[in-house]
Design a protein around this motif. Structure first.
Motif, PDB file in Angstrom:
ATOM      1  N   TYR A  24       0.836  -1.205   0.000  1.00  0.00           N
ATOM      2  CA  TYR A  24       0.000   0.000   0.000  1.00  0.00           C
ATOM      3  C   TYR A  24       0.870   1.253   0.000  1.00  0.00           C
ATOM      4  O   TYR A  24       0.540   2.266  -0.644  1.00  0.00           O
ATOM      5  N   TYR A  25       2.019   1.180   0.726  1.00  0.00           N
ATOM      6  CA  TYR A  25       2.895   2.340   0.836  1.00  0.00           C
ATOM      7  C   TYR A  25       3.606   2.604  -0.496  1.00  0.00           C
ATOM      8  O   TYR A  25       3.782   3.759  -0.890  1.00  0.00           O
ATOM      9  N   GLN A  26       4.001   1.522  -1.184  1.00  0.00           N
ATOM     10  CA  GLN A  26       4.601   1.696  -2.505  1.00  0.00           C
ATOM     11  C   GLN A  26       3.642   2.419  -3.444  1.00  0.00           C
ATOM     12  O   GLN A  26       4.027   3.340  -4.157  1.00  0.00           O
ATOM     13  N   LEU A  27       2.378   1.980  -3.438  1.00  0.00           N
ATOM     14  CA  LEU A  27       1.386   2.600  -4.313  1.00  0.00           C
ATOM     15  C   LEU A  27       1.136   4.050  -3.901  1.00  0.00           C
ATOM     16  O   LEU A  27       1.059   4.942  -4.756  1.00  0.00           O
ATOM     17  N   ALA A  28       1.024   4.294  -2.601  1.00  0.00           N
ATOM     18  CA  ALA A  28       0.775   5.650  -2.122  1.00  0.00           C
ATOM     19  C   ALA A  28       1.903   6.594  -2.533  1.00  0.00           C
ATOM     20  O   ALA A  28       1.658   7.737  -2.954  1.00  0.00           O
ATOM     21  N   ASN A  48     -11.659   4.234 -10.250  1.00  0.00           N
ATOM     22  CA  ASN A  48     -12.312   3.205  -9.460  1.00  0.00           C
ATOM     23  C   ASN A  48     -11.293   2.322  -8.748  1.00  0.00           C
ATOM     24  O   ASN A  48     -10.341   1.834  -9.357  1.00  0.00           O
ATOM     25  N   GLU A  49     -11.480   2.115  -7.439  1.00  0.00           N
ATOM     26  CA  GLU A  49     -10.553   1.296  -6.653  1.00  0.00           C
ATOM     27  C   GLU A  49     -10.470  -0.127  -7.196  1.00  0.00           C
ATOM     28  O   GLU A  49      -9.392  -0.727  -7.233  1.00  0.00           O
ATOM     29  N   ILE A  50     -11.598  -0.670  -7.598  1.00  0.00           N
ATOM     30  CA  ILE A  50     -11.636  -2.052  -8.095  1.00  0.00           C
ATOM     31  C   ILE A  50     -10.805  -2.172  -9.363  1.00  0.00           C
ATOM     32  O   ILE A  50     -10.005  -3.111  -9.524  1.00  0.00           O
ATOM     33  N   ASP A  51     -10.975  -1.204 -10.299  1.00  0.00           N
ATOM     34  CA  ASP A  51     -10.218  -1.235 -11.549  1.00  0.00           C
ATOM     35  C   ASP A  51      -8.722  -1.081 -11.295  1.00  0.00           C
ATOM     36  O   ASP A  51      -7.894  -1.776 -11.886  1.00  0.00           O
ATOM     37  N   LEU A  52      -8.380  -0.152 -10.393  1.00  0.00           N
ATOM     38  CA  LEU A  52      -6.973   0.083 -10.092  1.00  0.00           C
ATOM     39  C   LEU A  52      -6.349  -1.148  -9.441  1.00  0.00           C
ATOM     40  O   LEU A  52      -5.221  -1.543  -9.769  1.00  0.00           O
ATOM     41  N   VAL A  63      -5.386  -1.175  -1.971  1.00  0.00           N
ATOM     42  CA  VAL A  63      -5.550   0.074  -2.728  1.00  0.00           C
ATOM     43  C   VAL A  63      -6.275   1.107  -1.881  1.00  0.00           C
ATOM     44  O   VAL A  63      -5.906   2.283  -1.860  1.00  0.00           O
ATOM     45  N   ARG A  64      -7.293   0.657  -1.154  1.00  0.00           N
ATOM     46  CA  ARG A  64      -8.056   1.584  -0.316  1.00  0.00           C
ATOM     47  C   ARG A  64      -7.152   2.199   0.756  1.00  0.00           C
ATOM     48  O   ARG A  64      -7.250   3.389   1.063  1.00  0.00           O
ATOM     49  N   GLN A  65      -6.242   1.388   1.342  1.00  0.00           N
ATOM     50  CA  GLN A  65      -5.332   1.896   2.364  1.00  0.00           C
ATOM     51  C   GLN A  65      -4.380   2.932   1.778  1.00  0.00           C
ATOM     52  O   GLN A  65      -4.075   3.947   2.419  1.00  0.00           O
TER      53      GLN A  65
END
Length: 250
Positions: A24-28, A48-52, A63-65
């Motif tokens: 999650y941190y890498q993505l953030a 969209n979170e699901i698509d990402l 992704v949400r985090q």
């Protein structure tokens, strides 16, 4: 309606599953970098979170985090019926003697100023100690509300030795204080600065549009002769401004 901007391929998003850094941190960090350099433009939708999650092979909670961490930093906002929207990136102040006006121009922002006060007043004990003048001596006081692209960013309060600088007319609203000093032949050399945080008072929350915590900065600036030329007490919106420090190991 703003278009979705978070395309994993276009933004070159990806994660390293062998890294000890949480996914999650890498993505953030990658999303924050995209906001900082303009690939994710202010006002755009993150998508969209699901698509990402599907495109990156991540779980939706991961992704949400990542997204929530940027919401907490004030870089994204969740809007009901709209989605997750990109806010403007923070203005970052490097560890060097520069003014907010110059920092904003360097960051590609458009600074403007509302002058709230520009008057002579007797120095309090704290101001007198900072400027090296007798308590009660006359000093020049200016208070300004600094905007970035029309949005309030900082409340700036400055005390200067009497007669140091011509602050008449509209000059103080049109440019930065340090730029005016340099134009008057004052060579800025060093400063002593303290950074902190506190809650906004009701009187400060109104002009700044921020009722949460504010960053605080007190600074005494010296010229090349060692004379104190300015004592500043500034408040910044923590959601829009940050101080950057580089730390070295001795």
């Amino acid at each position: 309606m703003p278009k979705s901007t978070a395309d994993a391929t276009v933004l070159n998003l990806g994660v390293d599953r062998s890294s000890p850094v949480p996914l999650y941190y890498q993505l953030a960090q990658q999303l924050e970098a995209a906001i900082e350099d303009g690939r994710l433009a202010p006002g755009g939708l993150l998508g969209n979170e699901i698509d990402l999650a599907a495109r990156l092979g991540l779980s939706r909670p991961t992704v949400r985090q990542a997204i929530q961490s940027l919401v907490d930093k004030g870089l994204l906002v969740r809007r009901r019926g709209v989605g997750t929207q990109v806010l403007r990136s923070k203005v970052r102040h490097p560890l060097e003697l520069s003014s907010l006006y110059d920092d904003l121009e360097t960051a590609g922002r458009h600074p403007s100023t509302t002058v709230l006060a520009n008057t002579a007043r007797p120095a309090t004990a704290a101001v007198a100690a900072a400027l090296g003048v007798p308590e009660g001596a006359e000093v020049q006081y200016i208070e300004r509300l600094r905007h970035a692209d029309g949005e309030p960013l900082a409340l700036l309060r400055n005390h200067l030795p009497a007669g140091l600088l011509d602050l008449s007319g509209d000059r103080i609203a049109a440019t930065g204080l340090y730029r005016m000093m340099r134009g008057a032949g004052i060579t800025l050399h060093s400063a002593r600065q303290t950074v902190g945080a506190r809650l906004a008072t009701a009187a400060e929350a109104g002009p700044l549009g921020e009722s949460a915590a504010l960053l605080t900065m007190e600074r005494t600036t010296f010229d090349d002769t060692g004379r104190a030329v300015e004592f500043g007490s500034h408040l910044y919106r923590a959601s829009r401004y940050a101080f950057d420090f580089q730390l070295l190991v001795r």
